[in-house]
Design an enzyme around this catalytic site. Structure first.
Site, short mmCIF file in Angstrom:
data_model
loop_
_atom_site.label_atom_id
_atom_site.label_comp_id
_atom_site.label_asym_id
_atom_site.label_seq_id
_atom_site.Cartn_x
_atom_site.Cartn_y
_atom_site.Cartn_z
N GLN A 228 0.75 -0.90 -0.07
CA GLN A 228 -0.11 -0.02 0.04
C GLN A 228 0.89 1.37 -0.08
OE1 GLN A 228 -3.22 0.00 -0.39
NE2 GLN A 228 -3.87 -2.16 0.13
N LYS A 251 -1.65 -2.70 -7.52
CA LYS A 251 -2.24 -1.58 -7.03
C LYS A 251 -1.47 -0.45 -7.44
CE LYS A 251 -2.74 -4.47 -2.86
NZ LYS A 251 -4.14 -4.87 -2.51
N CYS A 389 -9.21 -8.68 4.87
CA CYS A 389 -7.79 -9.79 5.15
C CYS A 389 -7.03 -9.26 6.22
CB CYS A 389 -6.91 -9.87 3.79
SG CYS A 389 -7.91 -10.61 2.46
N1 PMP Z 1 -0.66 -6.63 1.83
C1 PMP Z 1 -1.11 -5.64 1.85
C2 PMP Z 1 -1.10 -4.51 2.95
C3 PMP Z 1 -2.44 -5.54 0.98
O1 PMP Z 1 -3.04 -4.50 0.94
C4 PMP Z 1 -2.52 -6.74 -0.02
C5 PMP Z 1 -3.56 -6.82 -1.07
N2 PMP Z 1 -4.90 -6.21 -0.43
C6 PMP Z 1 -1.65 -7.85 0.12
C7 PMP Z 1 -0.65 -7.69 1.13
C8 PMP Z 1 -1.75 -8.92 -0.92
O2 PMP Z 1 -1.53 -8.66 -2.13
P1 PMP Z 1 -1.55 -9.62 -3.39
O3 PMP Z 1 -3.16 -10.11 -3.10
O4 PMP Z 1 -1.29 -8.65 -4.47
O5 PMP Z 1 -0.27 -10.80 -3.38
#
Ligand code: PMP
Length: 431
Positions: A228, A251, A389
């Site tokens: 982020q 992102k 999550c």
């Molecule tokens: N860490 C953070 C802080 C996130 O916001 C995200 C995505 N929501 C992830 C890890 C995981 O990223 P990815 O699904 O692209 O592996």
């Protein structure tokens, strides 16, 4: 008749020639023309103009990124590092060119960047290749309360398999890390600290430079989740001084299924492979196999070459726009959004860190987050609802779910006003 591809492919790795930000005549960025770079933002949802406020989940893509992926398949598609033919050379250049761009963008060495599918893969690579062989009973992994599951569960798996313990680095009510407690928690048994640069729920920007410096003094290896952070501000990994830094391409205007792990060279040299297969070897015999040098040692199999061609274009785009411009723009949008939400009775925002990215999690008295998000969708507004999550973080606040609005630089102040008006409306509907 199908259209033939153009005969003159554009260069794959155009030199970055400094900022060429669309200006509005007053020396300011013309954000309306920046927004026009994103074709998807023109669409409607349920007959209403789309207001896309789910950027912390994934970002939209500018036309140059879409065209880079399209152009790669139309003109350059082949496999990397295997073919001596022209297309193989071009595909390899598309992939390796992005590694170089990412290295420049984040101020690290290209041969310390492992390209992979994103943060989840990157952190699991550290867990399986660095932590599993090194940790054992009596060792502790410190994990902050505000981590995404991608920076919690791999450490729980390591702990289960090695007998190490996971200990929580707590936060305080405003959503910042309890830095004093964190310092005290850095005891001799702690071997690894997992901390996010920016929280995906609260927007809190952690002082990772100071945290990593302190950890280093205690001989603790640091894993920073930059998912982020990289899309929203200038990130200088060398200046942070961590051991590992993970981030995700989707992102930061890039395609899904792209991202990278940066690691200090000495760690990469000492780490065994995570996955075995093609590309990650020098020589294979049934009597024994010689692994490739890093970073290729950790890039088994055919990678997402088209995705990385797109990510290279995304880096060019962000650099042209300027990360400082993006940070300022999003700070203004955040200030507006926070002020406007503050006018709604019974609305509570989680997280009030002094340094905060444009992520606003909120609850509305008497309305469930999923109901709010569902009704907002009917108004054309995309926000996320749920636990993002980050179950342990929501447990800290004693809430089951929140709505999360996360604008990006291509969003507008008018959209914030329209969103808050829609929120008032759906709230009335929910009684
Ligand atoms: N860490 C953070 C802080 C996130 O916001 C995200 C995505 N929501 C992830 C890890 C995981 O990223 P990815 O699904 O692209 O592996």
């Amino acid at each position: 008749m199908s259209a033939l591809p153009p005969l003159d492919p554009p260069p794959l790795d155009p030199p970055f020639d400094g900022p060429s930000v669309p200006a509005n005549g007053h020396g300011k960025v013309d954000w309306a023309s920046v927004r026009a770079d994103f074709p998807l933002l023109l669409r409607e949802v349920h007959g209403k103009p789309l207001i896309y406020f789910d950027n912390a989940n994934t970002g939209q893509k500018p036309a140059c990124v879409i065209e880079a992926v399209d152009g790669y398949y139309r003109r350059h598609n082949a496999n990397v590092s295997r073919a001596v033919h022209q297309l193989g050379t071009e595909a390899t250049e598309a992939y390796e060119g992005t590694r170089r761009k990412l290295a420049r963008f984040l101020n690290v060495r290209a041969d310390e960047l492992v390209l992979c599918s994103g943060t989840t893969f990157a952190i699991n690579l550290v867990a399986y290749s660095w932590a599993l062989p090194r940790l054992g009973p009596g060792d502790t992994i410190l994990v902050s309360r505000m981590e995404h599951h991608a920076n919690i569960v791999p450490w729980q798996i390591v702990a289960e398999r090695t007998g190490a313990t996971v200990r929580v680095a707590e936060i305080v009510e405003d959503g910042t890390l309890d830095l004093e407690a964190l310092r005290r928690a850095m005891t001799a048994d702690v071997k690894l600290l997992a901390v996010t640069h920016v929280s995906n729920v609260l927007g809190t920007v952690n002082p990772v430079r100071e945290i990593c410096r302190e950890a280093r003094r205690h001989g603790i290896v640091t894993v920073v989740d930059g998912s982020q952070a990289v899309p929203h501000r200038r990130v200088d990994i060398a200046a942070i001084g961590c051991d590992f830094y993970a981030f995700t391409g989707h992102k930061m205007c890039g395609p899904t299924g792209t991202g990278a792990l940066w690691a200090r060279r000495e760690h990469l040299e000492a780490m065994p492979p995570f996955l075995g297969g093609g590309e990650m070897i020098k020589e294979v015999a049934f009597g024994g196999t010689v692994y490739n040098d890093p970073p290729q040692r950790f890039e088994a199999g055919t990678p997402n070459i088209a995705g990385f061609a797109g990510l290279g274009a995304a880096v060019d785009y962000l650099e042209r726009l300027g990360m400082d411009h993006i940070e300022q723009r999003e700070a203004a949008l955040l200030a507006h959004l926070t002020q406007a939400l503050g006018t709604i009775d019974g609305l509570r925002i989680l997280g009030a860190a002094p340094d905060k990215a444009a992520v606003v999690s909120f609850l509305v008295e008497g309305a469930h987050a999923h109901d709010l998000a569902t009704l907002l969708d009917l108004e054309g507004v995309a926000v996320r609802s749920g636990q993002h999550c980050a179950h342990p973080l929501l447990q800290f606040y004693g809430v089951a779910a929140t709505c999360r609005a996360s604008p990006a630089f291509y969003n507008t102040h008018d959209e914030i006003d329209a969103f808050v008006a829609a929120l008032r409306k759906v709230r009335r509907l929910l009684g």
